[in-house]
Design an enzyme around this catalytic site. Structure first.
Site, PDB file in Angstrom:
ATOM      1  N   HIS A  67     -27.138  23.269  17.315  1.00  0.00           N
ATOM      2  CA  HIS A  67     -27.336  24.669  17.684  1.00  0.00           C
ATOM      3  C   HIS A  67     -28.672  25.140  17.100  1.00  0.00           C
ATOM      4  CE1 HIS A  67     -26.631  28.614  18.996  1.00  0.00           C
ATOM      5  NE2 HIS A  67     -25.346  28.749  18.704  1.00  0.00           N
ATOM      6  N   HIS A  75     -30.223  31.354  19.107  1.00  0.00           N
ATOM      7  CA  HIS A  75     -29.486  32.583  18.817  1.00  0.00           C
ATOM      8  C   HIS A  75     -29.586  33.104  17.386  1.00  0.00           C
ATOM      9  CE1 HIS A  75     -26.871  31.302  22.480  1.00  0.00           C
ATOM     10  NE2 HIS A  75     -28.053  31.787  22.828  1.00  0.00           N
ATOM     11  N   TYR A 118     -29.522  31.618  14.523  1.00  0.00           N
ATOM     12  CA  TYR A 118     -28.884  30.897  13.430  1.00  0.00           C
ATOM     13  C   TYR A 118     -29.938  30.093  12.668  1.00  0.00           C
ATOM     14  CZ  TYR A 118     -24.834  32.579  15.918  1.00  0.00           C
ATOM     15  OH  TYR A 118     -23.921  33.408  16.531  1.00  0.00           O
TER      16      TYR A 118
END
Length: 378
Positions: free
Chosen positions: A183, A186, A188
């Site tokens: 990931h 977004h 993070y």
């Protein structure tokens, strides 16, 4: 420059190969945080049922999953770093494989999008710099609350972050996953290091584009060496403001990131186009310039309809298309799209995050809907 080779009109529904993954079709279930992990952040029986219901997807990308205790940022999101978590996930992957599906797990460190209540001894969460994100997280019994102000990671701590990603990727394969998606989107941790709006460091991980991209490239390299690059994908969101993600000039930044990832020969790159869950053209951005820099399979996401997905794959602009909320509401989305059948509508938003079976495993398939209609008319 990578050529875009046109395909047959029905290519979206035809088998494909992405890295090591043999896919029944080019339709992907996007990762969806559902906040239903049990004690110890272990996925339970409902998770196995939920993912098995959606096993006709060419590829399932399971929900974002912590690489460590420090990585948690939301209530009841699963981990993949303890024996109990691995055992829980094995039941999920076994259920998906029994239905003929292919499943990878998305690994994350939420970074500054977290809260002191998730951290050991109530400490501050970590980020590239001590800048609080203007966003919220989800706490059990409290709902959505403001995230906490993070502390900046010491440079000596960064190798440990890389190792946590590497270790969790190995555990993911032990849990039966076919591979891993990192990931990097977004707001993070990996994404926050990339952005000049959230990364004010002056060391080797801050300042220049090359320095800000260092962490995501180190993590991707470590995981590819651990599990094989052909079992690894990465998700990015170049212009999304999700998680209070900000950068003054994203095009050269992501051109560099994609070039670095391409050198690793990954299975795929998963690109969120535009504003997450919103406008696809919120900021002018040349996605074709990114694709020209990447040699692996190209997966696109954000608000795709059946017609858009079919045209995108047919034209060769993308190899795979991922769907999020449509898969929440339609466990048999592949069949519905192939038949151009009506789609279920989403239930109350309160069912999205946390809870039990309602709004999770009780969405009807076409077959169930037809059977119900026949009973009513009888």
């Amino acid at each position: 420059m990578r050529s875009q080779i046109p395909r047959a009109v029905g290519a979206l529904f035809e088998p494909a190969q992405a890295g090591a993954f043999k896919l029944a079709n080019r339709i992907v279930m996007a990762p969806l945080t559902r906040n239903r992990a049990g004690p110890g952040l272990v996925p339970g029986k409902l998770a196995a049922e939920y993912y098995a219901q959606r096993a006709t997807a060419g590829l399932i990308v399971a929900e974002a999953t912590q690489i460590s205790a420090q990585a948690q940022g939301y209530a009841d999101t699963p981990g993949c770093y303890t024996d109990e978590q691995v055992t829980g996930w094995k039941k999920v992957t076994d259920a998906v494989h029994a239905k003929g599906g292919t499943i990878v797990v998305q690994l994350w460190h939420t970074g500054r999008v977290s809260h002191t209540s998730f951290q050991k001894d109530g400490q501050a969460p970590v980020g590239p710099s001590a800048i609080r994100a203007n966003t919220k997280t989800f706490l059990a019994r409290k709902g959505f609350v403001d995230v906490s102000t993070p502390r900046a990671l010491e440079i000596g701590e960064i190798p440990g972050i890389v190792e946590d990603f590497r270790y969790a990727s190995i555990r993911a394969l032990e849990a039966g996953f076919d591979g891993v998606e990192l990931h990097g989107a977004h707001g993070y941790l990996l994404d926050a290091f990339l952005r000049d709006g959230t990364n004010h460091r002056t060391d080797a991980y801050g300042g220049s584009i090359e320095n800000r991209a260092r962490l995501i490239l180190e993590v991707a390299a470590a995981c590819s060496h651990a599990i094989g690059a052909n079992r690894l994908g990465v998700r990015i969101s170049p212009v999304s403001s999700a998680g209070d993600s900000r950068d003054s000039n994203p095009q050269p930044l992501f051109n560099h990131v994609v070039e670095g990832l391409s050198r690793l020969r990954l299975a795929y790159l998963h690109v969120v186009e535009g504003e997450t869950g919103g406008a696809r053209d919120s900021i002018a951005f040349d996605y074709d310039a990114l694709r020209d820099r990447f040699e692996g399979d190209w997966m696109v996401n954000n608000g795709y309809s059946r017609e858009m997905a079919m045209e995108t794959v047919t034209s060769g602009r993308a190899d795979l298309v991922s769907f999020g909320r449509l898969f929440m509401a339609n466990p048999d989305l592949v069949e519905r799209l192939s038949k151009d059948a009506p789609l279920n509508t989403l239930m109350d938003q309160k069912t999205f995050y946390g809870g039990g079976a309602h709004g999770y495993t009780d969405y009807p398939t076409l077959e169930q809907s037809h059977a119900s209609a026949e009973r009513i008319s009888a």
